[in-house]
Write a protein that holds these residues in place. Sequence first.
Motif, short mmCIF file in Angstrom:
data_model
loop_
_atom_site.label_atom_id
_atom_site.label_comp_id
_atom_site.label_asym_id
_atom_site.label_seq_id
_atom_site.Cartn_x
_atom_site.Cartn_y
_atom_site.Cartn_z
N GLY A 96 0.81 -1.21 0.00
CA GLY A 96 0.00 0.00 0.00
C GLY A 96 0.84 1.26 0.00
O GLY A 96 0.48 2.25 0.64
N LEU A 97 1.94 1.25 -0.73
CA LEU A 97 2.90 2.37 -0.71
C LEU A 97 2.33 3.60 -1.42
O LEU A 97 1.78 3.50 -2.51
CB LEU A 97 4.20 1.94 -1.37
CG LEU A 97 5.36 2.93 -1.34
CD1 LEU A 97 5.77 3.27 0.10
CD2 LEU A 97 6.55 2.38 -2.12
N THR A 98 2.48 4.76 -0.76
CA THR A 98 2.13 6.03 -1.37
C THR A 98 3.31 6.98 -1.24
O THR A 98 4.11 6.88 -0.32
CB THR A 98 0.88 6.69 -0.72
OG1 THR A 98 1.13 6.93 0.65
CG2 THR A 98 -0.36 5.84 -0.89
N VAL A 99 3.41 7.90 -2.20
CA VAL A 99 4.47 8.90 -2.24
C VAL A 99 3.81 10.27 -2.26
O VAL A 99 2.89 10.51 -3.04
CB VAL A 99 5.34 8.73 -3.50
CG1 VAL A 99 6.37 9.84 -3.61
CG2 VAL A 99 6.01 7.38 -3.51
N THR A 100 4.28 11.16 -1.38
CA THR A 100 3.80 12.53 -1.36
C THR A 100 4.99 13.46 -1.57
O THR A 100 5.89 13.51 -0.73
CB THR A 100 3.12 12.87 -0.01
OG1 THR A 100 2.07 11.93 0.22
CG2 THR A 100 2.56 14.28 -0.01
N PRO A 101 5.03 14.19 -2.69
CA PRO A 101 6.13 15.14 -2.91
C PRO A 101 5.93 16.41 -2.08
O PRO A 101 4.80 16.81 -1.80
CB PRO A 101 6.05 15.44 -4.41
CG PRO A 101 4.68 15.08 -4.82
CD PRO A 101 4.14 14.10 -3.83
N ALA A 114 11.38 16.80 -2.32
CA ALA A 114 11.63 15.60 -1.51
C ALA A 114 10.34 14.79 -1.50
O ALA A 114 9.30 15.24 -2.00
CB ALA A 114 12.05 15.99 -0.10
N TYR A 115 10.40 13.60 -0.94
CA TYR A 115 9.25 12.70 -0.97
C TYR A 115 9.01 12.08 0.40
O TYR A 115 9.95 11.66 1.06
CB TYR A 115 9.48 11.59 -2.00
CG TYR A 115 9.74 12.13 -3.37
CD1 TYR A 115 8.68 12.48 -4.21
CD2 TYR A 115 11.04 12.32 -3.83
CE1 TYR A 115 8.92 13.01 -5.46
CE2 TYR A 115 11.28 12.85 -5.09
CZ TYR A 115 10.21 13.19 -5.90
OH TYR A 115 10.45 13.72 -7.13
N SER A 116 7.75 12.04 0.79
CA SER A 116 7.34 11.37 2.01
C SER A 116 6.73 10.03 1.60
O SER A 116 5.88 9.98 0.70
CB SER A 116 6.31 12.23 2.74
OG SER A 116 5.77 11.55 3.82
#
Length: 134
Positions: A96-101, A114-116
């Motif tokens: 369930g990986l998500t990336v938030t810039p 950067a990315y969370s």
Amino acid sequence: MSVQGPFQVECSSVFPFGVALVGEVTPVLDFDRSTRENKVQARDKESGELLWQVDAMDFDPEARERTLKVKVAAPVQPVPPDALSNAPIRPVYLEGLTVTPYIKEVGNGRSRIAYSLRATGLAAPRTGRDNKAA
């Protein structure tokens, strides 16, 4: 078009060479609600699940940052896969990986993207097309 994160991604797309946990799964503290005497664990704003944090290592030899933190939203403390024998790392598949810039200040008035990273679970690395590194 206004695109706002988080973006759902496959673990193998973000980590084509694989990723491993280093260290233990720890609770994320809610600093606004915690006191010195009473520590309160943070909850995910969307799901309401408890937040946990893991330190991870990207196996990409050209990665700009080799170690990173991943938050995991789960009702109970996630159990990571087994460690490699004679090594303190645990290869993992981040479910369930998500990336938030976001914009990160790096000093001298400069910033960069950067990315969370957030996940919903930890599993043993997958084989086949879901994870090229396994």
